[in-house]
Design a protein around this motif. Sequence first.
Motif, PDB file in Angstrom:
ATOM      1  N   ALA A 189       0.844  -1.191   0.000  1.00 15.50           N
ATOM      2  CA  ALA A 189       0.000   0.000   0.000  1.00 15.50           C
ATOM      3  C   ALA A 189       0.877   1.237   0.000  1.00 15.50           C
ATOM      4  O   ALA A 189       2.053   1.186   0.397  1.00 15.50           O
ATOM      5  N   MET A 190       0.292   2.345  -0.479  1.00 13.05           N
ATOM      6  CA  MET A 190       0.962   3.636  -0.440  1.00 13.05           C
ATOM      7  C   MET A 190      -0.016   4.671   0.111  1.00 13.05           C
ATOM      8  O   MET A 190      -1.213   4.616  -0.170  1.00 13.05           O
ATOM      9  N   VAL A 191       0.503   5.605   0.900  1.00  9.14           N
ATOM     10  CA  VAL A 191      -0.324   6.626   1.538  1.00  9.14           C
ATOM     11  C   VAL A 191       0.344   7.984   1.387  1.00  9.14           C
ATOM     12  O   VAL A 191       1.564   8.103   1.589  1.00  9.14           O
ATOM     13  N   SER A 224       5.252   3.952   1.758  1.00 10.22           N
ATOM     14  CA  SER A 224       4.969   2.768   0.952  1.00 10.22           C
ATOM     15  C   SER A 224       5.486   1.530   1.671  1.00 10.22           C
ATOM     16  O   SER A 224       6.471   1.593   2.413  1.00 10.22           O
ATOM     17  N   GLU A 227       0.962  -3.489   3.675  1.00  6.87           N
ATOM     18  CA  GLU A 227      -0.330  -2.824   3.849  1.00  6.87           C
ATOM     19  C   GLU A 227      -0.647  -2.526   5.310  1.00  6.87           C
ATOM     20  O   GLU A 227      -1.054  -1.408   5.657  1.00  6.87           O
ATOM     21  N   VAL A 230       1.644   0.298   6.693  1.00  2.01           N
ATOM     22  CA  VAL A 230       1.364   1.601   6.073  1.00  2.01           C
ATOM     23  C   VAL A 230       0.048   2.173   6.593  1.00  2.01           C
ATOM     24  O   VAL A 230      -0.046   3.368   6.919  1.00  2.01           O
ATOM     25  N   LEU A 231      -0.980   1.327   6.711  1.00  4.00           N
ATOM     26  CA  LEU A 231      -2.277   1.817   7.185  1.00  4.00           C
ATOM     27  C   LEU A 231      -2.250   2.173   8.669  1.00  4.00           C
ATOM     28  O   LEU A 231      -3.013   3.040   9.123  1.00  4.00           O
ATOM     29  N   LEU A 234      -1.096   5.652   8.599  1.00  3.16           N
ATOM     30  CA  LEU A 234      -2.203   6.496   8.147  1.00  3.16           C
ATOM     31  C   LEU A 234      -3.115   6.847   9.318  1.00  3.16           C
ATOM     32  O   LEU A 234      -3.481   8.023   9.509  1.00  3.16           O
ATOM     33  N   GLU A 235      -3.497   5.860  10.113  1.00  2.22           N
ATOM     34  CA  GLU A 235      -4.385   6.115  11.250  1.00  2.22           C
ATOM     35  C   GLU A 235      -3.686   6.947  12.320  1.00  2.22           C
ATOM     36  O   GLU A 235      -4.321   7.797  12.963  1.00  2.22           O
ATOM     37  N   ARG A 246      -5.036   7.046   1.271  1.00  4.09           N
ATOM     38  CA  ARG A 246      -4.442   5.901   0.589  1.00  4.09           C
ATOM     39  C   ARG A 246      -4.477   6.143  -0.907  1.00  4.09           C
ATOM     40  O   ARG A 246      -5.484   6.596  -1.460  1.00  4.09           O
ATOM     41  N   LYS A 248      -4.414   5.058  -4.925  1.00  5.53           N
ATOM     42  CA  LYS A 248      -4.927   3.967  -5.740  1.00  5.53           C
ATOM     43  C   LYS A 248      -3.807   3.436  -6.625  1.00  5.53           C
ATOM     44  O   LYS A 248      -3.618   3.874  -7.762  1.00  5.53           O
ATOM     45  N   ALA A 252       3.455  -1.423  -4.005  1.00  2.49           N
ATOM     46  CA  ALA A 252       4.119  -0.516  -3.066  1.00  2.49           C
ATOM     47  C   ALA A 252       5.437  -0.050  -3.687  1.00  2.49           C
ATOM     48  O   ALA A 252       6.513  -0.591  -3.408  1.00  2.49           O
TER      49      ALA A 252
END
Length: 395
Positions: A189-191, A224, A227, A230-231, A234-235, A246, A248, A252
């Motif tokens: 994932a990337m944020v 990156s 998942e 990374v999340l 984010l939180e 996040r 699309k 990563a």
Amino acid sequence: MERLVGFVEARPELDVVAVGRSLAVSRARFGHRAVVVGETREQLLGALRAVRPGGAVAAGSVAFLFSGQGSQRVGMGRELYAAEPVFAAAFDEVVGALDVHLDRSLVEVIEGEPELLGRTVFTQPALFAVEVALFRLLIHYGVVPDYLVGHSVGELAAAHVSGVLSLGDAARLVCARARLMEGVARGGAMVALNAGEARVAGWLEGRSGVDVAGFNSPVSTVISGDEVAVLEVLELARGEGVQAARLKVSHAFHSAHLDAMLAELTEVARGLTYSAPRIPVVSNVTGEVVEEFTAEYWAVQARSAVRFADGIATLAGRGVTAFVELGPDATLAGLAGECLAGVEGVVVVPVLRRGRPEKRCLLTALGAVHVHGVDVDWAGLLPGSGLVDLPTYAF
């Protein structure tokens, strides 16, 4: 300006293209300039009436910014292809070199479904083709850069047009990079975080499975990796009141998820021929001008964080005052604007914008840099030979 407006208003039979040509090629270029863009006589007159006195042109250098993945859009370049023969010829040449390494026509991909263009194996070559064609178009119209900087795959376009790689070698490297990146394991994932480098470093301290993918501006950082990790960041950021979103993306990028492809990418790069840059290129890896490109550089560039903010700071420090984004949208223009916030005497402009007519965007961009002091070949943009005997200056 009032004399010009009155002159045109009183002569509805005048060819507005001839008026524009006369103003552009038969008059001296002073330190105060204005350019208006329109499609009809009424639009042009309205824009002329709205012109207000502004500052003098700035003395400085020009940098071209080449967009990275995420800026692509279906149909990008279509309108310019129909309107600008130089763009069309360059685009066809570049696509011909890229298609050798792809399993379907890149033109069909660009004109096709968003999902297909969104596949990395096609996204990166498609951006490369559009950006190289835009470069050749701007050169044709007299806008010559002093420096180049790209964002991720955009740096490969910069390296090619600077003379580091031939078109054939650049096409091979771009397609190999795209194919290898798409082939890595999914699940990352990337944020994007509205926070600077130092704050993000604090969130990542002691945390595994997540890397910084890009330092894009003093208030924009991308992370990156795995998942879950990374999340979690984010939180954490949202918990501190920081905007985070996040991205699309399918993979990563610029994280440890790419490690498995780096050896093969280096092997491809070792089969290419490298020349010294004819136009200085600012590195994503260091944020400084690259003295020499090597085969090993491209694996490091793919894996490392994109230090775009540092690159813009380097360019500003070297006297660049005009920053022109070459790509299908205004992604880097926005980031560069954040990097240059508070800096006086600079202009940041994209050549194209999503959802806006491409020829109008091109003319608007050329007008913006001309007003800023950059020379533009208006004779090439305003075809024909007829001139109009315009009102003289008040002085």
